[in-house]
Design a protein around this motif. Structure first.
Motif, PDB file in Angstrom:
ATOM      1  N   GLY A  19       0.750  -1.389  -0.179  1.00 12.70           N
ATOM      2  CA  GLY A  19       0.137  -0.095  -0.001  1.00 12.70           C
ATOM      3  C   GLY A  19       0.772   1.328   0.061  1.00 12.70           C
ATOM      4  N   ARG A  36       1.831   1.898  -3.628  1.00 12.41           N
ATOM      5  CA  ARG A  36       0.721   2.671  -4.629  1.00 12.41           C
ATOM      6  C   ARG A  36       0.684   3.676  -4.016  1.00 12.41           C
ATOM      7  N   GLU A  37       0.632   4.055  -2.742  1.00 17.50           N
ATOM      8  CA  GLU A  37       0.549   5.747  -2.553  1.00 17.50           C
ATOM      9  C   GLU A  37       1.747   6.554  -2.853  1.00 17.50           C
TER      10      GLU A  37
END
Length: 149
Positions: free
Chosen positions: A100, A103-104
């Motif tokens: 995550g 992705r951020e």
């Protein structure tokens, strides 16, 4: 460079980003929001510095901007040299981030590019983030901004 970073509000500890990212990769815990905020500030600084370096007139805008992006990430977050492929229309960066957070980070980089009006022409280009922790597999991918119509 420290004076320039301070003048635009980047704290001194942001310059320790590479060691923080490496520590995060080997198991030390740091708050990911703080790390991403530091990355965002460093990306903005690096993009500004790279843009001021000038552009080659003979190459397509997308290639010039891929080089600009590579210079920016190589001086801030990349664990190994950033690469780009005009043929595959990709920019690949090795980072010490996972899942995550990757992705951020991908979206943060794209937002910084849009903010600085750095576009990759009409054909779609991709940003691929890879991680040594995942055997150099792509852990996040996002579309690089295309020139607005």
């Amino acid at each position: 460079m420290v004076a320039l970073a301070r003048s635009i509000g980047i704290p001194r500890k942001s310059f320790q980003l590479r060691s923080w990212a490496i520590c995060a990769c080997v198991g030390e815990k740091h708050e990911s929001e703080e790390l991403l905020e530091m990355m965002r500030g460093l990306m903005t600084l690096a993009l500004c510095l790279s843009m001021s370096a000038g552009h080659a007139l003979a190459e397509p805008e997308a290639v010039t901007n891929a080089k600009t992006l590579c210079r920016a990430v190589d001086t801030t977050i990349s664990l190994s040299p950033c690469t780009y492929s005009e043929e595959a229309k990709t920019v690949t960066v090795s980072v010490a981030t996972a899942g995550g957070d990757a992705r951020e980070l991908c979206q943060t980089i794209v937002s910084s590019l849009v903010e600085k009006q750095i576009y990759f022409g009409a054909a779609p280009w991709k940003l691929n983030l890879k991680s040594p922790a995942s055997g150099d597999s792509t852990i996040a991918s996002c579309d690089l901004p295309q020139t607005p119509h």
